[in-house]
Design an enzyme around this catalytic site. Structure first.
Site, PDB file in Angstrom:
ATOM      1  N   HIS A  98       1.101 100.850  62.976  1.00 39.94           N
ATOM      2  CA  HIS A  98       2.101  99.772  62.895  1.00 39.94           C
ATOM      3  C   HIS A  98       1.433  98.599  62.165  1.00 39.94           C
ATOM      4  CE1 HIS A  98       5.224  96.942  63.792  1.00 39.94           C
ATOM      5  NE2 HIS A  98       4.369  96.154  64.404  1.00 39.94           N
TER       6      HIS A  98
ATOM      7  N   GLN B 242       8.668  85.416  73.563  1.00 37.03           N
ATOM      8  CA  GLN B 242       9.965  85.584  72.898  1.00 37.03           C
ATOM      9  C   GLN B 242      10.490  87.015  72.923  1.00 37.03           C
ATOM     10  OE1 GLN B 242      10.470  84.894  68.864  1.00 37.03           O
ATOM     11  NE2 GLN B 242       8.477  85.734  68.301  1.00 37.03           N
TER      12      GLN B 242
ATOM     13  N   ALA C  56       7.469  85.956  79.621  1.00 36.64           N
ATOM     14  CA  ALA C  56       7.957  84.604  79.296  1.00 36.64           C
ATOM     15  C   ALA C  56       7.936  84.346  77.792  1.00 36.64           C
ATOM     16  CB  ALA C  56       7.097  83.553  80.012  1.00 36.64           C
TER      17      ALA C  56
ATOM     18  N   ALA D 261       2.410  94.988  71.981  1.00 37.32           N
ATOM     19  CA  ALA D 261       1.566  93.908  71.449  1.00 37.32           C
ATOM     20  C   ALA D 261       0.608  94.437  70.387  1.00 37.32           C
ATOM     21  CB  ALA D 261       0.775  93.275  72.580  1.00 37.32           C
TER      22      ALA D 261
ATOM     23  N   ASP E  54       9.724  99.919  63.063  1.00 37.35           N
ATOM     24  CA  ASP E  54       9.540 100.276  61.652  1.00 37.35           C
ATOM     25  C   ASP E  54      10.516 101.383  61.259  1.00 37.35           C
ATOM     26  OD1 ASP E  54       6.913  98.702  61.439  1.00 37.35           O
ATOM     27  OD2 ASP E  54       6.559 100.060  63.108  1.00 37.35           O
TER      28      ASP E  54
ATOM     29  N   GLY F 169       0.409  89.261  75.034  1.00 37.61           N
ATOM     30  CA  GLY F 169      -0.711  89.154  74.110  1.00 37.61           C
ATOM     31  C   GLY F 169      -0.526  87.967  73.203  1.00 37.61           C
TER      32      GLY F 169
HETATM   33  N1  LIG Z   1       4.888  96.787  67.757  1.00 39.54           N
HETATM   34  C1  LIG Z   1       5.831  96.035  67.225  1.00 39.54           C
HETATM   35  O1  LIG Z   1       6.755  96.557  66.568  1.00 39.54           O
HETATM   36  C2  LIG Z   1       5.844  94.548  67.397  1.00 39.54           C
HETATM   37  C3  LIG Z   1       4.832  93.895  68.059  1.00 39.54           C
HETATM   38  N2  LIG Z   1       4.845  92.531  68.239  1.00 39.54           N
HETATM   39  C4  LIG Z   1       3.770  91.946  69.034  1.00 39.54           C
HETATM   40  O2  LIG Z   1       4.247  91.725  70.369  1.00 39.54           O
HETATM   41  C5  LIG Z   1       3.461  90.717  70.993  1.00 39.54           C
HETATM   42  C6  LIG Z   1       4.334  89.680  71.665  1.00 39.54           C
HETATM   43  O3  LIG Z   1       5.080  88.957  70.712  1.00 39.54           O
HETATM   44  P1  LIG Z   1       5.935  87.676  71.131  1.00 39.54           P
HETATM   45  O4  LIG Z   1       6.738  87.954  72.343  1.00 39.54           O
HETATM   46  O5  LIG Z   1       6.588  87.208  69.909  1.00 39.54           O
HETATM   47  O6  LIG Z   1       4.773  86.644  71.505  1.00 39.54           O
HETATM   48  P2  LIG Z   1       4.839  85.343  72.444  1.00 39.54           P
HETATM   49  O7  LIG Z   1       3.603  84.560  72.181  1.00 39.54           O
HETATM   50  O8  LIG Z   1       6.164  84.699  72.339  1.00 39.54           O
HETATM   51  O9  LIG Z   1       4.739  86.001  73.894  1.00 39.54           O
HETATM   52  C7  LIG Z   1       3.582  86.611  74.350  1.00 39.54           C
HETATM   53  C8  LIG Z   1       3.523  86.349  75.831  1.00 39.54           C
HETATM   54  O10 LIG Z   1       2.405  87.062  76.326  1.00 39.54           O
HETATM   55  C9  LIG Z   1       1.817  86.233  77.296  1.00 39.54           C
HETATM   56  N3  LIG Z   1       0.455  86.690  77.554  1.00 39.54           N
HETATM   57  C10 LIG Z   1      -0.686  86.353  76.910  1.00 39.54           C
HETATM   58  N4  LIG Z   1      -1.725  86.950  77.491  1.00 39.54           N
HETATM   59  C11 LIG Z   1      -1.235  87.692  78.508  1.00 39.54           C
HETATM   60  C12 LIG Z   1      -1.819  88.519  79.477  1.00 39.54           C
HETATM   61  N5  LIG Z   1      -3.150  88.698  79.523  1.00 39.54           N
HETATM   62  N6  LIG Z   1      -1.021  89.124  80.384  1.00 39.54           N
HETATM   63  C13 LIG Z   1       0.308  88.924  80.372  1.00 39.54           C
HETATM   64  N7  LIG Z   1       0.928  88.129  79.483  1.00 39.54           N
HETATM   65  C14 LIG Z   1       0.158  87.530  78.558  1.00 39.54           C
HETATM   66  C15 LIG Z   1       1.926  84.835  76.726  1.00 39.54           C
HETATM   67  O11 LIG Z   1       1.745  83.823  77.713  1.00 39.54           O
HETATM   68  C16 LIG Z   1       3.329  84.862  76.165  1.00 39.54           C
HETATM   69  O12 LIG Z   1       4.291  84.459  77.136  1.00 39.54           O
HETATM   70  C17 LIG Z   1       2.571  90.163  69.894  1.00 39.54           C
HETATM   71  O13 LIG Z   1       1.310  90.805  69.981  1.00 39.54           O
HETATM   72  C18 LIG Z   1       3.285  90.581  68.632  1.00 39.54           C
HETATM   73  O14 LIG Z   1       2.408  90.621  67.536  1.00 39.54           O
HETATM   74  C19 LIG Z   1       5.870  91.786  67.751  1.00 39.54           C
HETATM   75  C20 LIG Z   1       6.910  92.384  67.069  1.00 39.54           C
HETATM   76  C21 LIG Z   1       6.947  93.787  66.821  1.00 39.54           C
HETATM   77  O1  LIG Z   2       4.468  91.395  62.104  1.00 42.30           O
HETATM   78  C1  LIG Z   2       4.136  91.037  63.227  1.00 42.30           C
HETATM   79  O2  LIG Z   2       3.071  90.501  63.536  1.00 42.30           O
HETATM   80  C2  LIG Z   2       5.083  91.332  64.335  1.00 42.30           C
HETATM   81  C3  LIG Z   2       5.331  92.765  64.188  1.00 42.30           C
HETATM   82  O3  LIG Z   2       4.514  93.577  64.532  1.00 42.30           O
HETATM   83  C4  LIG Z   2       6.500  93.179  63.422  1.00 42.30           C
HETATM   84  O4  LIG Z   2       7.452  92.399  63.255  1.00 42.30           O
HETATM   85  O5  LIG Z   2       6.479  94.315  62.973  1.00 42.30           O
END
Ligand SMILES: NC(=O)C1=CN([C@@H]2O[C@H](COP(=O)(O)OP(=O)(O)OC[C@H]3O[C@@H](n4cnc5c(N)ncnc54)[C@H](O)[C@@H]3O)[C@@H](O)[C@H]2O)C=CC1
Ligand SMILES: O=C([O-])CC(=O)C(=O)O
Length: 332
Positions: free
Chosen positions: A188, A16, A14, A131, A160, A90
């Protein structure tokens, strides 16, 4: 004969990234245009209504490849029978935070979800942790799901990698699809090392080294590296939210190449369990240059590493060792 559907789990569905990712999976961007899928979407109870809204939209979009949707807040129901698990759930980073600042909230989630996956996922389930802190969450998941082979647990550094391709393409004014073989080494995080020493660009007179075409080592060793390292923070500053569409798209790239293979002569970057290659300590989840074939990844071996690169590889490994200790201290 019609193919059997593949079950794809997206946690945090749910949120983004989840909202951008599930339609991509349902359209075939992850597993191919002839592969039916069943989506398993997990979120936490406060997100129940939003999760049901996403499910309603998936129904409304009438995706021909989508053969079913499980939308749940029950981790066991979510993990049961899944072939691919994309772990996005997360707590995301906010402006001014480093990714390790979200450590304690996220490692405990990954410890408990590890057990559910280990017990209920399909044999040979492939896991991608998105996450943050992605490498260390993946390591915790691996350690608390000892029966899942370590080869099946990876983390996302493809975003990246794609960012590095994008920066080179903009600098040289060439199409991003003609740039290949950049490498993201390590974490990362802002210590990652985007390396172009082996990268090339397809031109009408054959492949040419990126370093030669750019002709500006100062930019390659300076601004290029910091732009890629800091791109996540730049997106947060601009959007007040972290990257989502590019993260979702890169997650599809990661799984697609892992399952269907990397093109001949090119590699990608994936966070995988280190076997000690390139003198990176074994036992860390570290991003390496990777090729994939028949559903298995391999680290590209034998690339030359100069002194500048060596220091960068070691620095990001050092950060990952520290994160590992910090993660364990959060769990105790
Ligand atoms: N590795 C990468 O390249 C990237 C990693 N991220 C990470 O991805 C993660 C998600 O980012 P967004 O979608 O923007 O965050 P968001 O806050 O929009 O969505 C996270 C979702 O996870 C849910 N959630 C929280 N705890 C949970 C659990 N125990 N079990 C299942 N769902 C749970 C929340 O309710 C929320 O719907 C963040 O940790 C962010 O830092 C973001 C961008 C790039
Ligand atoms: O920067 C953040 O926290 C989200 C992320 O991991 C990315 O965009 O690479």
């Amino acid at each position: 004969m019609a193919k059997e559907p593949v079950r794809v789990l997206v946690t945090g569905a749910a949120g983004q990234i989840g909202y951008a990712l599930v339609p991509m999976v349902a359209r075939g961007a992850m597993l191919g245009l002839n592969q039916p899928v069943i989506l398993h979407m997990l979120d936490i109870p406060p997100a129940t209504e939003a999760l049901n809204g996403v499910k309603m939209e998936l129904v409304d979009a009438a995706f021909p490849l989508l053969k079913g949707v499980v939308a749940t807040t029950d981790v066991i129901e979510a993990c049961t029978g899944v072939n691919i698990a994309v772990m996005v759930g997360g707590f995301p980073r906010k402006e001014g935070m480093e990714r390790k600042d979200v450590m304690s909230k996220n490692v405990s989630i990954y410890k408990s979800q590890a057990s559910a996956l280990e017990k209920h996922a399909a044999p040979n389930c492939k896991v991608l942790v998105v996450a943050n802190p992605a490498n260390t969450n993946a390591l915790i998941l691996k350690e608390f799901a000892p029966s899942i082979p370590e080869r099946n647990i990876t983390c996302l550094t493809r975003l990246d990698h794609n960012r590095a391709l994008g920066q080179i393409s903009e600098r040289l004014n060439v199409h991003v699809g003609d740039v290949k073989n950049v490498i993201i080494w390590g974490n990362h995080s802002s210590t990652q090392y985007p390396d172009v020493n082996h990268a090339s660009v397809k031109t009408s007179s054959g492949d040419k080294p990126v370093r030669e075409l750019v002709g500006n080592d100062e930019w390659l060793k300076g601004e290029f590296i910091t732009t890629v390292q800091q791109r996540g923070a730049a997106i947060i500053k601009a959007r007040k939210l972290s990257s989502a569409l590019s993260a979702a798209s890169s997650a599809c790239d990661h799984i697609r190449d892992w399952v269907l293979g990397t093109p001949e002569g090119s590699w990608v970057s994936m966070g995988v369990y280190s076997d000690g290659s390139y003198n990176v300590p074994a036992g860390l989840i570290y991003s390496f240059p990777i090729t994939c074939k028949n559903g298995e990844w391999s680290i590209v071996k034998g690339l030359s590493i100069d002194d500048f690169s060596r220091k960068k590889l070691d620095l990001t490994a050092q950060e990952l060792s520290e994160e590992k200790s910090l993660a364990y201290s959060c769990l105790s």
